[in-house]
Design a protein around this motif. Sequence first.
Motif, PDB file in Angstrom:
ATOM      1  N   ALA A  23       0.847  -1.188   0.000  1.00 40.74           N
ATOM      2  CA  ALA A  23       0.000   0.000   0.000  1.00 40.74           C
ATOM      3  C   ALA A  23       0.888   1.245   0.000  1.00 40.74           C
ATOM      4  N   ALA A  24       0.666   2.103  -0.981  1.00 40.04           N
ATOM      5  CA  ALA A  24       1.481   3.303  -1.141  1.00 40.04           C
ATOM      6  C   ALA A  24       0.696   4.539  -0.727  1.00 40.04           C
ATOM      7  N   SER A  25       1.396   5.498  -0.141  1.00 39.05           N
ATOM      8  CA  SER A  25       0.775   6.763   0.224  1.00 39.05           C
ATOM      9  C   SER A  25       1.836   7.853   0.253  1.00 39.05           C
ATOM     10  N   GLY A  26       1.368   9.099   0.197  1.00 38.72           N
ATOM     11  CA  GLY A  26       2.279  10.232   0.291  1.00 38.72           C
ATOM     12  C   GLY A  26       2.875  10.680  -1.026  1.00 38.72           C
ATOM     13  N   ARG A  72      -0.554  -4.015 -10.484  1.00 43.99           N
ATOM     14  CA  ARG A  72      -0.828  -2.815  -9.707  1.00 43.99           C
ATOM     15  C   ARG A  72      -2.237  -2.341  -9.958  1.00 43.99           C
ATOM     16  N   ASP A  73      -2.774  -1.644  -8.969  1.00 42.63           N
ATOM     17  CA  ASP A  73      -4.089  -1.019  -9.085  1.00 42.63           C
ATOM     18  C   ASP A  73      -3.891   0.449  -8.726  1.00 42.63           C
ATOM     19  N   LEU A  79       0.338  -2.102  -5.026  1.00 43.20           N
ATOM     20  CA  LEU A  79       1.185  -2.987  -5.823  1.00 43.20           C
ATOM     21  C   LEU A  79       1.006  -4.395  -5.273  1.00 43.20           C
ATOM     22  N   TYR A  80       1.079  -5.381  -6.165  1.00 43.76           N
ATOM     23  CA  TYR A  80       0.857  -6.770  -5.754  1.00 43.76           C
ATOM     24  C   TYR A  80       1.948  -7.682  -6.317  1.00 43.76           C
TER      25      TYR A  80
END
Lengths: 122, 107
Positions: A23-26, A72-73, A79-80
Amino acid sequence: EVQLVESGGGLVQPGRSLRLSCAASGFTFDDYAMHWVRQAPGKGLEWVSSISWTGNSIVYADSVKGRFTISRDNAKNSLYLQMNSLRVDDTALYYCARDPAVAGTGGYFDYWGQGILVAVSS
Amino acid sequence: DIQMTQSPSSLSASVGDRVTITCRASQSITTYLNWYQQKPGKAPKLLIYAASSLQDGVPSRFSGSGSGTDFTLTISGLQPEDFATYYCQQSYSLPPTFGQGTKVEIK
């Protein structure tokens, strides 16, 4: 603040499957290519797979080709890594990493997650 | 695949020392060379990219040089927090490949 948080690891028997998530953020996720890099216990770093920002360009290390699938979504900033037919030598800490490099190069990694352990054992 | 070879594999140094780690590529990679620092139990951290560009927030005692096949990471004035393992990585072509690492230990 850029954050990458992996999940989905664990202990699995040889031949079984596991799906890792990151899980990406920022940051604007769909501006960047992303990678998976792994590190076996006490060993060095090994690149596993990369995916372009669109998801249209995907590359795998020979050691996982045909067994692992990266995806990826961008709507979910995620990302998976689908890992099938796992082997004992897939045991490692798996990191997701962001790639700030321009397309067409090998890529490098400016932010890394904390890593998630995948242990393959009978 | 491009092979990356670091030397030495390990070294012992004291606080304040100047430390140099070398990395050699099996073919020319121009300046597509990056350096990472990894402390035990932590993810790698990017120090230097494009052979000599300092990543934001990295202390100026770290520097990189080289082009073609031979590269150097220099730590000028080793600090206690610098004891770690250092990896080089080429980004010239896929697959990206890493050196085997250099462990910097306290003398």
